[in-house]
Design an enzyme around this catalytic site. Structure first.
Site, PDB file in Angstrom:
ATOM      1  N   HIS A   1       0.867  -1.174   0.045  1.00  0.00           N
ATOM      2  CA  HIS A   1      -0.220   0.074   0.041  1.00  0.00           C
ATOM      3  C   HIS A   1       0.832   1.328  -0.157  1.00  0.00           C
ATOM      4  CE1 HIS A   1      -2.947   2.904   1.507  1.00  0.00           C
ATOM      5  NE2 HIS A   1      -3.891   2.103   1.644  1.00  0.00           N
TER       6      HIS A   1
ATOM      7  N   GLU B   1      -0.989   1.080  -5.224  1.00  0.00           N
ATOM      8  CA  GLU B   1      -0.637  -0.135  -4.564  1.00  0.00           C
ATOM      9  C   GLU B   1      -0.893  -1.225  -5.480  1.00  0.00           C
ATOM     10  OE1 GLU B   1      -3.772  -0.008  -1.519  1.00  0.00           O
ATOM     11  OE2 GLU B   1      -3.849   2.285  -1.623  1.00  0.00           O
TER      12      GLU B   1
HETATM   13  C1  BG6 Z   1      -6.965   2.277   0.341  1.00  0.00           C
HETATM   14  C2  BG6 Z   1      -8.399   1.936   0.461  1.00  0.00           C
HETATM   15  O1  BG6 Z   1      -5.963   1.187  -0.168  1.00  0.00           O
HETATM   16  O2  BG6 Z   1      -6.410   2.490   1.901  1.00  0.00           O
HETATM   17  C3  BG6 Z   1      -9.310   2.910   1.144  1.00  0.00           C
HETATM   18  O3  BG6 Z   1      -8.645   1.555  -0.801  1.00  0.00           O
HETATM   19  C4  BG6 Z   1      -8.726   3.070   2.671  1.00  0.00           C
HETATM   20  O4  BG6 Z   1     -10.726   2.390   1.171  1.00  0.00           O
HETATM   21  C5  BG6 Z   1      -7.328   3.275   2.527  1.00  0.00           C
HETATM   22  O5  BG6 Z   1      -9.478   4.353   2.957  1.00  0.00           O
HETATM   23  C6  BG6 Z   1      -6.698   3.519   3.658  1.00  0.00           C
HETATM   24  O6  BG6 Z   1      -6.850   2.735   4.729  1.00  0.00           O
HETATM   25  P1  BG6 Z   1      -6.414   2.741   6.139  1.00  0.00           P
HETATM   26  O7  BG6 Z   1      -7.094   1.541   6.849  1.00  0.00           O
HETATM   27  O8  BG6 Z   1      -5.061   2.646   6.100  1.00  0.00           O
HETATM   28  O9  BG6 Z   1      -6.955   4.029   6.890  1.00  0.00           O
END
Ligand code: BG6
Length: 306
Positions: free
Chosen positions: A171, A275
């Site tokens: 991510h 990602e």
């Molecule tokens: C992204 C998702 O990869 O991560 C989003 O597609 C999400 O929907 C974002 O809001 C952040 O996620 P988190 O759990 O780190 O706040």
């Protein structure tokens, strides 16, 4: 959930370019200062929070408002999402993006190889993970090679006696001059699920993707290279993927940034997430004993690159 104990020393000897230190919140991390590039990696989540090629600008973005506490995700860097992506389909109370980013990984190898520094981290099932929404036996090995490029590879081995299915994502939060002034290329023709509009909304990507509002898209059929043309930053960031069938592009824009306690109100301008993942229709199914490795290589090119 209970988090794994945080390492205060490593079981292996570290080469001279790698130093163990404590970051904010006392969380232990490795600072890598190789000839080709430098990086910072927390044991919690094997979370890369910084990388820059020597002589270049930082490529990975990290929030100034992040939490740094055992068992809470770090905001920015490269969280590893595993073994599910987003909310868990069977258990809405399970943590978003799986448990891998919440646990301390063990370092099992650190070597200087030419101008690169190679580090390998491992996470296996534990009492905690077996009590989670994904109760299977597994071994995850994450190799990070820090140099003029950043190479990431995540291998999962199914140690259970039954077949398992999992999702995974690297991510990555990239640092950009101004997200309103970037062009994301390499996703043209790929169908995407617009996660802002809802899971049922499937559309086809057009080239280039520009970020003009809250954006949360999962592109399936997107196994190829993706680039971020960053006009203000005067560079192109290239993400070459291996065995990753999907790509998520995310920017929270104005309102969502304000709603997130660990994300600065104005920070949405500085970053975009691209990602590499296998999720949804590209989730991985592994027979007992089988393994799968997803990888990404990130580098920086002149703005003239297309
Ligand atoms: C992204 C998702 O990869 O991560 C989003 O597609 C999400 O929907 C974002 O809001 C952040 O996620 P988190 O759990 O780190 O706040």
């Amino acid at each position: 959930m209970t988090s794994s104990p945080q390492t205060t020393r490593t079981a292996i000897e570290l080469p001279p370019s790698v130093h163990l230190e404590r970051g904010p919140g006392g969380l232990p991390r490795l600072r890598v200062a190789g000839r080709g590039g430098g990086a910072e990696i927390y044991f919690q989540g094997a979370h890369v929070t910084a990388w820059r090629p020597t002589g270049g600008e930082p490529v990975i973005w990290l929030s100034g408002a992040s939490n740094y506490s055992p068992g809470a995700p770090i905001r920015g860097g490269i969280p590893i999402c595993f073994p599910w992506f987003g909310p868990n389909a069977l258990d809405p109370s399970a943590p978003l993006h799986g448990f891998a980013r919440l646990h301390a990984w063990e370092i099992v190898e650190a070597d200087e190889v030419g101008d690169d520094v190679s580090l390998t981290f491992r996470l296996s099932d534990s009492e905690d993970t077996r009590a989670s929404a994904w109760p299977f036996a597994f071994e995850a090995t994450y190799r990070v090679v820090v140099g003029t490029t950043l190479q990431l590879s995540l291998e999962i081995v199914n140690r259970s006696s039954a077949a398992v299915t999992y999702e995974e994502a690297l991510h990555t939060y990239f640092s950009v001059g101004d997200v309103r002034d970037i062009a994301v290329r390499g996703l043209s023709g790929a169908r995407y699920q617009d996660r802002v509009l809802g899971v049922g909304s499937v559309q086809e990507g057009v080239e280039p993707l520009r970020i003009e509002q809250e954006t949360d898209r999962m592109y399936s059929d997107s196994a190829g290279t993706v680039t971020i043309e960053d006009t203000r930053g005067d560079r192109v960031i290239r993400i070459r993927k291996e065995r990753s069938g999907a790509t998520v592009v995310w920017n929270p824009w104005i309102e969502k940034s304000k709603a997130m306690a660990d994300f600065g109100d104005d920070e949405w301008v500085e970053t975009v997430c691209v990602e590499p993942c296998n999720a949804g229709s590209t989730a991985v199914r592994l027979d007992p004993g089988a393994r799968h490795r997803m990888a990404a290589t990130i580098d920086v090119l002149p703005l003239t690159y297309r």
